[in-house]
Design an enzyme around this catalytic site. Sequence first.
Site, PDB file in Angstrom:
ATOM      1  CD  GLU A   1      26.921  -5.693  -1.876  1.00 45.44           C
ATOM      2  OE1 GLU A   1      25.740  -5.912  -2.167  1.00 45.44           O
ATOM      3  OE2 GLU A   1      27.864  -5.967  -2.622  1.00 45.44           O
TER       4      GLU A   1
ATOM      5  CE  LYS B   1      27.209  -9.251  -1.722  1.00 38.91           C
ATOM      6  NZ  LYS B   1      26.346 -10.038  -2.583  1.00 38.91           N
TER       7      LYS B   1
HETATM    8  P1  13P Z   1      30.205  -9.949  -6.956  1.00 32.88           P
HETATM    9  O1  13P Z   1      30.460 -11.166  -6.111  1.00 32.88           O
HETATM   10  O2  13P Z   1      30.270 -10.225  -8.430  1.00 32.88           O
HETATM   11  O3  13P Z   1      31.010  -8.773  -6.519  1.00 32.88           O
HETATM   12  O4  13P Z   1      28.682  -9.564  -6.732  1.00 32.88           O
HETATM   13  C1  13P Z   1      28.162  -9.573  -5.461  1.00 32.88           C
HETATM   14  C2  13P Z   1      27.108  -8.548  -5.351  1.00 32.88           C
HETATM   15  O5  13P Z   1      26.005  -8.869  -4.960  1.00 32.88           O
HETATM   16  C3  13P Z   1      27.428  -7.152  -5.677  1.00 32.88           C
HETATM   17  O6  13P Z   1      26.418  -6.318  -5.227  1.00 32.88           O
END
Ligand code: 13P
Length: 337
Positions: free
Chosen positions: A175, A217
């Site tokens: 991510e 992600k």
């Molecule tokens: P949000 O969808 O609220 O951005 O959170 C996703 C997430 O896992 C952030 O690390």
Amino acid sequence: MSELNKIAIKILSNGKGILAADESTATMTKRLQKVNVESNEKNRLLFREILFSASEMRNCIGGVILYDETIRQKTSSNKTIPELINSNNSLIGIKVDTGAKVLAGSENETITEGLDGLRERLKDYYALGARFTKWRGVYLISDKYPSKLSISTNAHALARYAALVQEAEMVPIIEPEVLMDGNHTANDCLKNTSEIIKKCFEELELNKVDLKGIILKPNMILPGNNSSEKISNEEIAELTLRCLRDSVPSEVPGVAFLSGGQTEVEATANLNQINLQNNTNFIMTYSYGRALQQEALKFWSKDTNNIVGTQETFNHRAKMCSLAAQGKWSENFDKSK
Ligand code: 13P
């Protein structure tokens, strides 16, 4: 098909996505305080147990990302939280980074920590039922940022994390989150996100990570939340797809977007449009925190005994996201609620 690839596909396919319920205690406390609910272990468990027992979990949620506190908790019927989630045919994920800390050398930026002792912690999480993991690198856009230092150090950490996670036979979620904060344009977001993602894959390949056994992600490509630029869902989809087509190797099975501060309907409409215009081979779905939980949390905070109403609110949102992951959502479904 490798075992890791099978896990990734199971989480992401058939219109399913990921419920990101891995808020750290500090973040969950902020979310609960905002709706005037006391943040204690019991309340954090209660809210999460309500969501994980909702009926649409089975149809819409292929995996749930948990925080360390939650993966060790037991439900009111004495099942463990992983048992409850698995009973809905959904897989257990766990956040394994220990947070974004000030980056020495560029003090307004962050480096995500958590590599020390990770190999041992991963064994523990696997034994608790985890089959996938999450690590979040955070990047800012401004006239000075992101710096080369932040791009390179965060990519390095993400790749070392991913290699350890695959060694422990779990699927790493990669991510790299480019924050929406600021007055940058969508084109600035495109340019920076593409550079950041490319650097991540350079490091992942160097660390011999099997790209068929990861989930990416990313953020969608959007103008900053203080920018005056207004762009359509179609343009957001086009820029997001361009970014991913140009920077993600084709072996990667799928992309699960974060919602990053978009409203529930924005996050749903944009994902739907991305699927309508999808000209890549990647599955495009959701890994939403706020955009899946916010409405249910607001509802629950008004009457914490109203479990059925809270679950109906969550079920609706999960269904909308699942339709969007198949390009079958329409604004009317949300209006008629
Ligand atoms: P949000 O969808 O609220 O951005 O959170 C996703 C997430 O896992 C952030 O690390």
